[in-house]
Design a protein around this motif. Structure first.
Motif, PDB file in Angstrom:
ATOM      1  N   ILE A 186       0.929  -1.166  -0.142  1.00  0.00           N
ATOM      2  CA  ILE A 186       0.208  -0.014   0.050  1.00  0.00           C
ATOM      3  C   ILE A 186       0.829   1.245   0.042  1.00  0.00           C
ATOM      4  O   ILE A 186       1.729   1.374   0.797  1.00  0.00           O
ATOM      5  CB  ILE A 186      -0.980  -0.062   1.127  1.00  0.00           C
ATOM      6  CG1 ILE A 186      -1.928   1.202   1.053  1.00  0.00           C
ATOM      7  CG2 ILE A 186      -0.188  -0.112   2.347  1.00  0.00           C
ATOM      8  CD1 ILE A 186      -3.135   0.786   2.186  1.00  0.00           C
ATOM      9  N   SER A 187       0.567   2.138  -0.927  1.00  0.00           N
ATOM     10  CA  SER A 187       1.517   3.368  -1.017  1.00  0.00           C
ATOM     11  C   SER A 187       0.781   4.421  -0.724  1.00  0.00           C
ATOM     12  O   SER A 187      -0.622   4.872  -1.057  1.00  0.00           O
ATOM     13  CB  SER A 187       1.797   3.351  -2.618  1.00  0.00           C
ATOM     14  OG  SER A 187       2.650   4.536  -2.828  1.00  0.00           O
ATOM     15  N   ILE A 188       1.329   5.333   0.462  1.00  0.00           N
ATOM     16  CA  ILE A 188       0.475   6.521   0.878  1.00  0.00           C
ATOM     17  C   ILE A 188       0.794   7.691   0.488  1.00  0.00           C
ATOM     18  O   ILE A 188       1.914   8.074   0.430  1.00  0.00           O
ATOM     19  CB  ILE A 188       0.745   6.218   2.541  1.00  0.00           C
ATOM     20  CG1 ILE A 188       0.344   4.787   3.150  1.00  0.00           C
ATOM     21  CG2 ILE A 188      -0.060   7.304   3.306  1.00  0.00           C
ATOM     22  CD1 ILE A 188       0.865   4.742   4.555  1.00  0.00           C
ATOM     23  N   HIS A 189      -0.318   8.623  -0.003  1.00  0.00           N
ATOM     24  CA  HIS A 189       0.005   9.844  -0.674  1.00  0.00           C
ATOM     25  C   HIS A 189      -0.970  10.901  -0.178  1.00  0.00           C
ATOM     26  O   HIS A 189      -1.910  10.452   0.480  1.00  0.00           O
ATOM     27  CB  HIS A 189       0.096   9.610  -2.236  1.00  0.00           C
ATOM     28  CG  HIS A 189       1.237   8.837  -2.487  1.00  0.00           C
ATOM     29  ND1 HIS A 189       2.074   9.744  -3.301  1.00  0.00           N
ATOM     30  CD2 HIS A 189       1.473   7.624  -2.712  1.00  0.00           C
ATOM     31  CE1 HIS A 189       3.036   8.678  -3.629  1.00  0.00           C
ATOM     32  NE2 HIS A 189       2.547   7.529  -3.496  1.00  0.00           N
ATOM     33  N   GLY A 190      -0.904  12.051  -0.551  1.00  0.00           N
ATOM     34  CA  GLY A 190      -1.729  13.007  -0.302  1.00  0.00           C
ATOM     35  C   GLY A 190      -1.799  13.934  -1.675  1.00  0.00           C
ATOM     36  O   GLY A 190      -0.616  14.205  -2.081  1.00  0.00           O
ATOM     37  N   ASP A 191      -2.897  13.997  -2.235  1.00  0.00           N
ATOM     38  CA  ASP A 191      -3.115  14.993  -3.385  1.00  0.00           C
ATOM     39  C   ASP A 191      -2.833  16.541  -3.263  1.00  0.00           C
ATOM     40  O   ASP A 191      -3.051  16.818  -2.135  1.00  0.00           O
ATOM     41  CB  ASP A 191      -4.249  14.463  -4.075  1.00  0.00           C
ATOM     42  CG  ASP A 191      -4.444  14.629  -5.580  1.00  0.00           C
ATOM     43  OD1 ASP A 191      -3.405  14.850  -6.201  1.00  0.00           O
ATOM     44  OD2 ASP A 191      -5.387  14.103  -6.149  1.00  0.00           O
ATOM     45  N   GLY A 192      -2.920  17.173  -4.396  1.00  0.00           N
ATOM     46  CA  GLY A 192      -2.576  18.491  -4.411  1.00  0.00           C
ATOM     47  C   GLY A 192      -3.442  19.105  -5.451  1.00  0.00           C
ATOM     48  O   GLY A 192      -2.796  20.131  -6.126  1.00  0.00           O
ATOM     49  N   GLU A 231      -4.435   8.072  -2.155  1.00  0.00           N
ATOM     50  CA  GLU A 231      -4.391   9.658  -2.436  1.00  0.00           C
ATOM     51  C   GLU A 231      -5.474   9.707  -1.097  1.00  0.00           C
ATOM     52  O   GLU A 231      -6.584   9.924  -1.182  1.00  0.00           O
ATOM     53  CB  GLU A 231      -5.015  10.403  -3.570  1.00  0.00           C
ATOM     54  CG  GLU A 231      -4.098  10.069  -4.557  1.00  0.00           C
ATOM     55  CD  GLU A 231      -2.463  10.770  -4.639  1.00  0.00           C
ATOM     56  OE1 GLU A 231      -2.446  11.413  -3.459  1.00  0.00           O
ATOM     57  OE2 GLU A 231      -1.701  10.952  -5.512  1.00  0.00           O
ATOM     58  N   CYS A 232      -4.917   9.991  -0.012  1.00  0.00           N
ATOM     59  CA  CYS A 232      -5.768  10.052   1.283  1.00  0.00           C
ATOM     60  C   CYS A 232      -6.701  11.103   1.562  1.00  0.00           C
ATOM     61  O   CYS A 232      -7.650  11.132   2.115  1.00  0.00           O
ATOM     62  CB  CYS A 232      -4.765   9.874   2.715  1.00  0.00           C
ATOM     63  SG  CYS A 232      -4.087   8.316   2.784  1.00  0.00           S
ATOM     64  N   GLY A 233      -6.378  12.348   0.607  1.00  0.00           N
ATOM     65  CA  GLY A 233      -7.052  13.346   0.682  1.00  0.00           C
ATOM     66  C   GLY A 233      -6.555  14.586  -0.021  1.00  0.00           C
ATOM     67  O   GLY A 233      -5.235  14.390  -0.555  1.00  0.00           O
ATOM     68  N   ASN A 234      -6.984  15.690  -0.202  1.00  0.00           N
ATOM     69  CA  ASN A 234      -6.431  16.709  -0.939  1.00  0.00           C
ATOM     70  C   ASN A 234      -5.985  17.884   0.122  1.00  0.00           C
ATOM     71  O   ASN A 234      -6.520  18.296   0.698  1.00  0.00           O
ATOM     72  CB  ASN A 234      -7.695  17.605  -1.819  1.00  0.00           C
ATOM     73  CG  ASN A 234      -6.897  18.657  -2.713  1.00  0.00           C
ATOM     74  OD1 ASN A 234      -5.847  18.672  -3.018  1.00  0.00           O
ATOM     75  ND2 ASN A 234      -7.745  19.586  -3.066  1.00  0.00           N
TER      76      ASN A 234
END
Length: 256
Positions: free
Chosen positions: A138-144, A219-222
């Motif tokens: 699982i790859s964890i990120h946040g979007d922009g 993408e956990c959120g923006n």
């Protein structure tokens, strides 16, 4: 009096009987195995805090299975400057503790969150865990996103093509379990991704393309959205994400 003497005799016999030839000492019942014992989970905390200081290194093109892309990127940040890399790292650390507590072996794709470090490149992240036949990644990120009102999470997996045909079904199952777990935890699906179902299918991500196991990117959120950013930068919010993501992994592994 008779019952008292009998109890005393039985206690004495019990104390010494284990020393008699052929005697078998009683043992406590075996502990139940941890629910994820024997499982291997790879956690990929997106980007690295020092990527912006090593642009030459992260701009180098690497093979992602169906083309070439930059080794890595700097990642995004909140309007206040809180880095995506730090968010991903802190959620990953919380996930790691929970998964290890459940008996899993956890592999991280980077060793620290440091301005002195960069990478690793996406091809290295994609192959991490392949050699040990890991069960899930699982790859964890946040979007922009700068789109007006853009908020919420979405889960990305690779399509069913020649490159990922062997992992497509497993990755989709992990994506569905991850989406369900985040939804049950109260997180809203992204309102700015096509379809609005909290899922996205992409063939241009080396982390997904090069993995030989079920793999998703979340993408956990923006981070450019005020409400999402407040949640993603708080310890409470990061714990909520970690709990939900671990539940998603557990749900996926329980069926296999």
């Amino acid at each position: 009096m008779v019952s008292t003497l009998l109890a005393l005799v039985l206690a004495v016999v019990g104390t010494f009987s284990a020393d008699l030839p052929g005697a078998v000492a009683s043992t406590p019942p075996a502990r139940a195995a941890a629910p994820l014992a024997g499982r291997i989970v790879v956690i990929d905390p997106g980007h690295q805090l020092g990527n912006s200081r090593h642009l030459a290194q992260i701009d180098r093109l690497v093979w992602i299975g169906n083309g070439r892309k930059p080794c890595n990127t700097t990642g995004t940040a909140t309007h206040a400057g809180y880095p995506e890399a730090t968010f991903a790292w802190r959620v990953a650390q919380r996930m790691k503790r929970r998964l290890e507590g459940l008996g899993a072996r956890v592999i991280l794709t980077r060793p620290a969150n440091s301005t002195a470090l960069w990478g690793p490149c996406v091809d290295v992240r994609g192959r991490r865990g392949n050699a040990v036949h890991a069960d899930a990644k699982i790859s964890i990120h946040g979007d922009g996103s700068y789109a007006a009102g853009a908020h919420g999470f979405h889960v990305i997996y690779a399509p069913d093509n020649g490159l990922t045909a062997d992992t497509y079904r497993a990755s989709r199952a992990l994506a569905l379990d991850t989406r369900a777990a985040l939804g049950r935890a109260g997180f809203a699906r992204a309102n700015y991704v096509a379809g609005g179902d909290g899922l996205d299918v992409r063939s241009d991500l080396g982390t997904l393309n090069l993995s030989d196991m079920a793999t998703v990117m979340v993408e956990c959120g923006n981070m450019r959205n005020a409400a999402d950013a407040a949640r993603m930068t708080s310890a409470h919010g990061q714990r909520r994400y970690a709990r939900a993501l671990v539940r998603g992994v557990r749900s996926y592994l329980a069926a296999r």
